[in-house]
Design a protein around this motif. Structure first.
Motif, PDB file in Angstrom:
ATOM      1  N   THR A  47       0.917  -1.235   0.403  1.00  0.00           N
ATOM      2  CA  THR A  47      -0.034  -0.102   0.148  1.00  0.00           C
ATOM      3  C   THR A  47       1.067   0.771  -0.552  1.00  0.00           C
ATOM      4  O   THR A  47       2.130   1.207   0.440  1.00  0.00           O
ATOM      5  CB  THR A  47      -0.806   0.189   0.966  1.00  0.00           C
ATOM      6  OG1 THR A  47      -0.227   0.404   2.709  1.00  0.00           O
ATOM      7  CG2 THR A  47      -1.780  -1.283   1.197  1.00  0.00           C
ATOM      8  N   PRO A  48       0.264   2.709  -0.676  1.00  0.00           N
ATOM      9  CA  PRO A  48       1.009   3.487   0.159  1.00  0.00           C
ATOM     10  C   PRO A  48       1.974   3.853   1.126  1.00  0.00           C
ATOM     11  O   PRO A  48       3.328   4.013   1.394  1.00  0.00           O
ATOM     12  CB  PRO A  48      -0.266   4.414  -0.758  1.00  0.00           C
ATOM     13  CG  PRO A  48      -0.993   4.259  -1.576  1.00  0.00           C
ATOM     14  CD  PRO A  48      -1.139   3.061  -0.861  1.00  0.00           C
ATOM     15  N   VAL A  49       1.124   3.744   2.322  1.00  0.00           N
ATOM     16  CA  VAL A  49       1.262   3.497   3.887  1.00  0.00           C
ATOM     17  C   VAL A  49       2.861   2.983   3.130  1.00  0.00           C
ATOM     18  O   VAL A  49       4.168   2.874   4.304  1.00  0.00           O
ATOM     19  CB  VAL A  49       0.587   3.336   4.419  1.00  0.00           C
ATOM     20  CG1 VAL A  49       1.311   2.929   5.932  1.00  0.00           C
ATOM     21  CG2 VAL A  49      -0.098   4.639   4.522  1.00  0.00           C
ATOM     22  N   GLN A  50       2.659   1.225   3.450  1.00  0.00           N
ATOM     23  CA  GLN A  50       3.316   0.979   3.301  1.00  0.00           C
ATOM     24  C   GLN A  50       4.788   0.992   2.705  1.00  0.00           C
ATOM     25  O   GLN A  50       6.268   1.351   3.276  1.00  0.00           O
ATOM     26  CB  GLN A  50       3.113  -0.992   3.113  1.00  0.00           C
ATOM     27  CG  GLN A  50       2.354  -1.763   3.877  1.00  0.00           C
ATOM     28  CD  GLN A  50       1.852  -2.626   3.148  1.00  0.00           C
ATOM     29  OE1 GLN A  50       1.438  -2.489   2.210  1.00  0.00           O
ATOM     30  NE2 GLN A  50       1.566  -3.858   4.197  1.00  0.00           N
ATOM     31  N   ARG A  51       4.821   1.993   1.415  1.00  0.00           N
ATOM     32  CA  ARG A  51       5.856   1.925   0.286  1.00  0.00           C
ATOM     33  C   ARG A  51       6.606   3.443   0.939  1.00  0.00           C
ATOM     34  O   ARG A  51       8.008   3.983   1.107  1.00  0.00           O
ATOM     35  CB  ARG A  51       4.971   2.307  -0.653  1.00  0.00           C
ATOM     36  CG  ARG A  51       4.642   1.450  -1.555  1.00  0.00           C
ATOM     37  CD  ARG A  51       4.943   1.903  -2.973  1.00  0.00           C
ATOM     38  NE  ARG A  51       3.893   0.847  -4.467  1.00  0.00           N
ATOM     39  CZ  ARG A  51       3.022   1.344  -5.208  1.00  0.00           C
ATOM     40  NH1 ARG A  51       3.310   2.072  -5.605  1.00  0.00           N
ATOM     41  NH2 ARG A  51       3.163  -0.095  -5.572  1.00  0.00           N
ATOM     42  N   LEU A  55       9.864   3.515   2.148  1.00  0.00           N
ATOM     43  CA  LEU A  55      10.831   4.777   1.390  1.00  0.00           C
ATOM     44  C   LEU A  55      12.362   4.990   2.710  1.00  0.00           C
ATOM     45  O   LEU A  55      13.106   5.615   2.668  1.00  0.00           O
ATOM     46  CB  LEU A  55      10.143   5.744   1.266  1.00  0.00           C
ATOM     47  CG  LEU A  55      11.004   6.776   0.332  1.00  0.00           C
ATOM     48  CD1 LEU A  55      12.231   6.153  -0.493  1.00  0.00           C
ATOM     49  CD2 LEU A  55      10.357   7.836  -0.295  1.00  0.00           C
ATOM     50  N   LEU A  56      11.441   5.295   4.571  1.00  0.00           N
ATOM     51  CA  LEU A  56      11.928   6.022   5.327  1.00  0.00           C
ATOM     52  C   LEU A  56      12.442   4.884   5.707  1.00  0.00           C
ATOM     53  O   LEU A  56      13.898   5.634   6.230  1.00  0.00           O
ATOM     54  CB  LEU A  56      11.314   6.249   6.210  1.00  0.00           C
ATOM     55  CG  LEU A  56       9.681   7.517   5.848  1.00  0.00           C
ATOM     56  CD1 LEU A  56       8.599   7.499   7.220  1.00  0.00           C
ATOM     57  CD2 LEU A  56      10.474   8.680   5.834  1.00  0.00           C
ATOM     58  N   VAL A  57      12.642   3.799   5.436  1.00  0.00           N
ATOM     59  CA  VAL A  57      13.406   2.996   6.408  1.00  0.00           C
ATOM     60  C   VAL A  57      15.199   2.765   5.478  1.00  0.00           C
ATOM     61  O   VAL A  57      16.016   3.041   5.070  1.00  0.00           O
ATOM     62  CB  VAL A  57      13.138   1.561   6.197  1.00  0.00           C
ATOM     63  CG1 VAL A  57      14.327   0.214   6.607  1.00  0.00           C
ATOM     64  CG2 VAL A  57      12.307   1.039   7.423  1.00  0.00           C
TER      65      VAL A  57
END
Length: 87
Positions: A47-51, A55-57
């Protein structure tokens, strides 16, 4: 010409071996982050939130983040693709 400049090297324009090593490691790090971000952007199973979290990681831990994505995150994606084609 003083003793320090003679010991430092024959040509001050050419980088020393440690400078070349740092340059190569920096380039490899940039390439690793780039590959991970492009791979993440092409992933369609998260999902966009998981992406965003991935990305933050990747960006927060520039060495460990991309390695985690390529080792763990993509594996989940590849398993989903295999299950989708088999079932």
């Amino acid at each position: 010409m003083d003793l320090v400049s003679m010991v430092a090297g024959a040509n001050p324009i050419l980088p020393t071996s440690w400078e070349l090593t740092a340059l190569l490691l920096g380039g490899a790090l940039i390439a690793l982050v780039g590959v991970a971000v492009i791979s993440l952007s092409r992933d369609r199973y998260y999902t966009p939130v998981q992406r965003l979290l991935w990305l933050l990681v990747i960006l927060a831990a520039p060495v460990l983040g991309p390695i985690l994505w390529l080792a763990v995150g993509r594996r989940h994606t590849l398993e989903q693709e295999v299950r989708g084609h088999d079932g």
